[in-house]
Design an enzyme around this catalytic site. Structure first.
Site, PDB file in Angstrom:
ATOM      1  N   ASP A  12       7.230  -2.881  -7.207  1.00  0.00           N
ATOM      2  CA  ASP A  12       8.448  -3.647  -6.960  1.00  0.00           C
ATOM      3  C   ASP A  12       8.224  -5.068  -7.468  1.00  0.00           C
ATOM      4  OD1 ASP A  12      10.918  -4.432  -6.085  1.00  0.00           O
ATOM      5  OD2 ASP A  12      10.450  -4.328  -3.948  1.00  0.00           O
ATOM      6  N   ASP A  68      13.985  -3.198 -11.487  1.00  0.00           N
ATOM      7  CA  ASP A  68      12.774  -3.895 -11.042  1.00  0.00           C
ATOM      8  C   ASP A  68      11.880  -3.095 -10.111  1.00  0.00           C
ATOM      9  OD1 ASP A  68      14.637  -3.981  -8.993  1.00  0.00           O
ATOM     10  OD2 ASP A  68      13.977  -5.927  -8.254  1.00  0.00           O
ATOM     11  N   GLU A  69      12.116  -1.799  -9.953  1.00  0.00           N
ATOM     12  CA  GLU A  69      11.217  -1.016  -9.112  1.00  0.00           C
ATOM     13  C   GLU A  69      11.193   0.436  -9.558  1.00  0.00           C
ATOM     14  OE1 GLU A  69      12.234  -0.272  -4.996  1.00  0.00           O
ATOM     15  OE2 GLU A  69      14.303  -0.908  -5.351  1.00  0.00           O
TER      16      GLU A  69
END
Length: 359
Positions: free
Chosen positions: A13, A107-108
């Site tokens: 993350d 983003d993860e």
């Protein structure tokens, strides 16, 4: 001897991703409270730097509220094309370690490194190396959670944020969730968390004490999921082919709307944006949902499902208009409208003339 190997799952993350990209690219923003979004009276925070979070600024917060909490907050407009490019760099790093990558957002992502393609001694060492390469290649920090299933790995990635990692080893899942608040659990949203609180369930321990029958009675099909995660159990594989379930677009107006023609123009604009995604993705959907947020922040939604996919922009516009008209006459002003299409499937044919009839 015949047992399957214990999975090694990493949840990566990025730390305050959008805001961190802005701080990376503009040295004047570093170390200062930054919000990605617009400071307009109807603006919303898309992301907040850690400096801003210390004041209580959070994503999805109205910009006016964020400014009250942090008068020195600096707003910067979002640059999604840049975020997508950086995300591609990050995913290229992931691909050097495993083919089993399940993106959750820009983003993860989950990584299944059970196969250990790089010959590293542990999943912890793999996460260390992945994070170091992300920092070297993008200038951004990431946090990671390492465990034997996805639920625990995702929870663990929050434990050492920012720029850290945490391991929940095999056999320690139930103990790990024991004291955690259930509102942190993946799959327990705010409404469910409130219901659990009313039932006396506030921690993992509280949840574990409930029987499967009790949880199924109060939470239906989700009861079995809650029963399992209270014991640190999650058998879902990392799925690199996970299909998107919906696509939507919404907008907040500069002032509350009450005129039907202006409301419908806003809905049509959102429908057009959704259709643009459908064309790009080569996907069509069978369910259309229109969301309205009223001036007092209350929400209303209207949905309609069809036996066949919605196969043209004209039809999507028409359905969206009919759905919002079901809320007329508006009892109060409308501050936001959104359109979402779901029950997606790959487009296989051109629309027939009948598809264009609804307007």
């Amino acid at each position: 001897m015949g047992d399957a190997p214990v999975r090694k799952i990493i949840h990566v993350d990025m730390d305050a991703f959008f805001a961190s990209v802005e701080q990376r690219d503009d040295p004047a923003l570093r170390g200062r409270p930054v919000a990605v979004g617009h400071a307009a009276s109807r603006g919303v925070v898309a992301a907040a730097s850690y400096e801003a979070r210390r004041f209580g600024v959070r994503s999805a917060m109205p910009s006016s509220t964020a400014l009250r909490k942090c008068p020195g907050l600096i707003f910067t407009p979002p640059r999604f094309e840049v975020y997508r490019a950086v995300s591609a760099q990050i995913h290229a790093v992931f691909a050097d370690y495993t083919d089993l990558i399940e993106p959750l957002s820009l983003d993860e992502a989950y990584l299944d490194v059970t196969a250990n393609c790089r010959g590293l001694p542990t999943a912890t060492a793999t996460a260390d190396e992945v994070r170091a390469r992300i920092l070297e290649e993008t200038g951004l920090t990431a946090s990671a959670g390492i465990s034997y299933n996805k639920f625990l790995a995702k929870l663990a990635s929050d434990q050492r944020k920012p720029n850290g990692q945490f391991v929940v080893p095999p056999g320690r899942g139930e103990a790990f969730v024991h004291d955690l608040p259930v509102k942190r659990f993946h799959g327990v949203g705010p409404v469910t968390a409130e219901k659990m609180t009313r039932l006396g369930i506030e921690t993992g321990e509280d949840l574990r004490r409930q029987s499967l029958a009790f949880l199924q009675h109060h939470f239906g099909k989700s009861g079995a999921w809650y029963y399992g995660i209270a014991r640190g159990e999650d058998h879902r594989p990392v799925n690199p082919d996970r299909e998107r379930k919906s696509s939507g677009s919404e907008t907040t107006f500069a002032k509350d709307l009450v005129e039907p023609e202006v409301i419908e123009a806003g809905v049509e604009e959102m429908a057009d944006e959704v259709w643009a995604w459908c064309e790009k993705a080569g996907s069509l959907g069978r369910t259309v949902t229109v969301k309205v947020k009223w001036a007092d922040f209350q929400q209303s939604t209207r949905s309609r499902s069809f036996a066949e996919p919605v196969a043209s922009k004209v039809r999507l516009r028409g359905i969206s208009r009919l759905l919002v008209r079901s809320l007329y006459p508006p009892a109060k002003g409308i501050r936001l409208v959104g359109v979402t299409i779901s029950n997606l499937e790959k487009a296989t044919a051109q629309p027939t003339p009948g598809e264009l009839a609804l307007s």
